[in-house]
Design a protein around this motif. Structure first.
Motif, PDB file in Angstrom:
ATOM      1  N   ASP A 233       0.963  -1.255  -0.041  1.00  0.00           N
ATOM      2  CA  ASP A 233       0.113  -0.089   0.123  1.00  0.00           C
ATOM      3  C   ASP A 233       0.884   1.147  -0.102  1.00  0.00           C
ATOM      4  O   ASP A 233       0.529   2.360  -0.593  1.00  0.00           O
ATOM      5  CB  ASP A 233      -0.912  -0.117   1.262  1.00  0.00           C
ATOM      6  CG  ASP A 233      -2.052  -0.963   0.895  1.00  0.00           C
ATOM      7  OD1 ASP A 233      -2.258  -1.307  -0.029  1.00  0.00           O
ATOM      8  OD2 ASP A 233      -2.797  -1.246   2.102  1.00  0.00           O
ATOM      9  N   SER A 234       2.062   1.218   0.503  1.00  0.00           N
ATOM     10  CA  SER A 234       2.996   2.458   0.930  1.00  0.00           C
ATOM     11  C   SER A 234       4.345   2.565  -0.068  1.00  0.00           C
ATOM     12  O   SER A 234       4.736   3.447   0.125  1.00  0.00           O
ATOM     13  CB  SER A 234       3.084   2.587   2.199  1.00  0.00           C
ATOM     14  OG  SER A 234       3.941   1.489   2.729  1.00  0.00           O
ATOM     15  N   SER A 235       4.580   1.446  -0.791  1.00  0.00           N
ATOM     16  CA  SER A 235       5.597   1.445  -1.299  1.00  0.00           C
ATOM     17  C   SER A 235       5.710   0.360  -2.691  1.00  0.00           C
ATOM     18  O   SER A 235       4.828  -0.421  -2.803  1.00  0.00           O
ATOM     19  CB  SER A 235       6.993   1.013  -0.450  1.00  0.00           C
ATOM     20  OG  SER A 235       6.762  -0.530  -0.413  1.00  0.00           O
ATOM     21  N   GLU A 236       6.738   0.586  -3.688  1.00  0.00           N
ATOM     22  CA  GLU A 236       6.693  -0.231  -4.799  1.00  0.00           C
ATOM     23  C   GLU A 236       8.481  -0.267  -4.997  1.00  0.00           C
ATOM     24  O   GLU A 236       8.713   0.817  -5.105  1.00  0.00           O
ATOM     25  CB  GLU A 236       6.130   0.370  -6.006  1.00  0.00           C
ATOM     26  CG  GLU A 236       6.221  -0.312  -7.125  1.00  0.00           C
ATOM     27  CD  GLU A 236       5.279   0.015  -8.273  1.00  0.00           C
ATOM     28  OE1 GLU A 236       5.765  -0.063  -9.375  1.00  0.00           O
ATOM     29  OE2 GLU A 236       4.294   0.580  -8.179  1.00  0.00           O
TER      30      GLU A 236
ATOM     31  N   LEU B 107       6.572  -2.586   7.478  1.00  0.00           N
ATOM     32  CA  LEU B 107       5.012  -2.688   7.412  1.00  0.00           C
ATOM     33  C   LEU B 107       4.275  -1.873   8.289  1.00  0.00           C
ATOM     34  O   LEU B 107       4.651  -0.955   9.115  1.00  0.00           O
ATOM     35  CB  LEU B 107       4.866  -3.982   8.254  1.00  0.00           C
ATOM     36  CG  LEU B 107       5.328  -5.485   7.628  1.00  0.00           C
ATOM     37  CD1 LEU B 107       5.306  -6.589   8.698  1.00  0.00           C
ATOM     38  CD2 LEU B 107       4.821  -5.734   6.297  1.00  0.00           C
ATOM     39  N   ASP B 108       2.848  -1.585   8.105  1.00  0.00           N
ATOM     40  CA  ASP B 108       2.349  -0.603   8.411  1.00  0.00           C
ATOM     41  C   ASP B 108       1.550  -1.338   9.763  1.00  0.00           C
ATOM     42  O   ASP B 108       1.353  -2.802   9.484  1.00  0.00           O
ATOM     43  CB  ASP B 108       0.868  -0.235   7.639  1.00  0.00           C
ATOM     44  CG  ASP B 108       1.666   0.696   6.362  1.00  0.00           C
ATOM     45  OD1 ASP B 108       2.814   1.378   6.777  1.00  0.00           O
ATOM     46  OD2 ASP B 108       1.141   0.568   5.321  1.00  0.00           O
ATOM     47  N   GLU B 109       0.961  -0.762  10.760  1.00  0.00           N
ATOM     48  CA  GLU B 109       0.296  -1.625  11.527  1.00  0.00           C
ATOM     49  C   GLU B 109      -0.902  -2.107  11.327  1.00  0.00           C
ATOM     50  O   GLU B 109      -1.471  -1.842  10.511  1.00  0.00           O
ATOM     51  CB  GLU B 109      -0.003  -0.324  12.926  1.00  0.00           C
ATOM     52  CG  GLU B 109      -0.585  -1.055  13.997  1.00  0.00           C
ATOM     53  CD  GLU B 109       0.239  -1.642  14.902  1.00  0.00           C
ATOM     54  OE1 GLU B 109      -0.264  -2.710  15.591  1.00  0.00           O
ATOM     55  OE2 GLU B 109       1.254  -1.401  15.159  1.00  0.00           O
ATOM     56  N   GLY B 110      -1.239  -3.247  11.679  1.00  0.00           N
ATOM     57  CA  GLY B 110      -2.313  -4.061  11.129  1.00  0.00           C
ATOM     58  C   GLY B 110      -2.103  -4.873   9.849  1.00  0.00           C
ATOM     59  O   GLY B 110      -0.877  -5.665   9.917  1.00  0.00           O
ATOM     60  N   GLN B 111      -3.033  -5.184   9.127  1.00  0.00           N
ATOM     61  CA  GLN B 111      -2.878  -5.891   7.845  1.00  0.00           C
ATOM     62  C   GLN B 111      -2.335  -5.397   6.695  1.00  0.00           C
ATOM     63  O   GLN B 111      -2.466  -4.344   6.350  1.00  0.00           O
ATOM     64  CB  GLN B 111      -4.279  -6.428   7.396  1.00  0.00           C
ATOM     65  CG  GLN B 111      -4.304  -7.391   6.538  1.00  0.00           C
ATOM     66  CD  GLN B 111      -5.800  -7.843   6.186  1.00  0.00           C
ATOM     67  OE1 GLN B 111      -6.497  -7.156   5.429  1.00  0.00           O
ATOM     68  NE2 GLN B 111      -6.111  -9.220   6.560  1.00  0.00           N
ATOM     69  N   ASN B 112      -1.359  -6.075   6.149  1.00  0.00           N
ATOM     70  CA  ASN B 112      -0.509  -5.538   4.958  1.00  0.00           C
ATOM     71  C   ASN B 112      -0.579  -6.613   4.062  1.00  0.00           C
ATOM     72  O   ASN B 112      -0.610  -7.863   4.013  1.00  0.00           O
ATOM     73  CB  ASN B 112       0.974  -5.373   5.459  1.00  0.00           C
ATOM     74  CG  ASN B 112       1.182  -4.277   6.535  1.00  0.00           C
ATOM     75  OD1 ASN B 112       1.566  -3.123   6.147  1.00  0.00           O
ATOM     76  ND2 ASN B 112       0.983  -4.608   7.501  1.00  0.00           N
ATOM     77  N   ILE B 113      -1.053  -6.077   2.921  1.00  0.00           N
ATOM     78  CA  ILE B 113      -1.087  -6.882   1.527  1.00  0.00           C
ATOM     79  C   ILE B 113      -0.144  -6.717   0.519  1.00  0.00           C
ATOM     80  O   ILE B 113       0.303  -5.438   0.048  1.00  0.00           O
ATOM     81  CB  ILE B 113      -2.608  -6.578   0.624  1.00  0.00           C
ATOM     82  CG1 ILE B 113      -3.638  -7.121   1.675  1.00  0.00           C
ATOM     83  CG2 ILE B 113      -2.843  -7.404  -0.564  1.00  0.00           C
ATOM     84  CD1 ILE B 113      -4.938  -6.715   1.263  1.00  0.00           C
ATOM     85  N   LEU B 114       0.972  -7.574   0.405  1.00  0.00           N
ATOM     86  CA  LEU B 114       1.794  -7.376  -0.667  1.00  0.00           C
ATOM     87  C   LEU B 114       1.868  -8.085  -1.671  1.00  0.00           C
ATOM     88  O   LEU B 114       1.287  -9.370  -1.867  1.00  0.00           O
ATOM     89  CB  LEU B 114       3.127  -8.318   0.038  1.00  0.00           C
ATOM     90  CG  LEU B 114       3.363  -8.251   1.725  1.00  0.00           C
ATOM     91  CD1 LEU B 114       4.324  -8.988   2.069  1.00  0.00           C
ATOM     92  CD2 LEU B 114       3.752  -6.736   1.748  1.00  0.00           C
TER      93      LEU B 114
END
Length: 87
Positions: A35-38, A55-62
């Motif tokens: 969500d925050s990087s590429e 990672l962000d706090e909580g769920q991260n989708i990669l």
């Protein structure tokens, strides 16, 4: 032509920094999208790749995408949850 060693899907971690590693079978490139990087990676001559992300706090989708020189692509999605709670 893409295998992902780390992370496992639905993994829960307590470290903000996550290692992503795997292998591709061609001379392609690998893109890691959150969500925050590429990040765009160039694998070694043997096809191995590794990087770290925050990672962000909580769920991260990669999403890890391998792109072959001929333009073919394949992707693997993983969900990783970052929590500072003790289990």
């Amino acid at each position: 032509f893409l295998s992902l060693d780390r992370p496992k899907d639905e993994e829960v971690v307590n470290s903000k920094i996550l290692v992503i590693s795997g292998k591709i079978s061609t001379n392609g490139i690998v893109t890691v999208i959150t969500d925050s990087s590429e990040d765009v990676l160039t694998p070694s001559l043997t096809g191995d790749f590794s990087t770290t992300i925050n990672l962000d706090e909580g769920q991260n989708i990669l999403e890890v995408i391998a792109i072959a020189p001929n333009g073919e692509s394949i992707s693997i999605r993983r969900t990783v949850t970052y929590s500072q709670e003790e289990f």
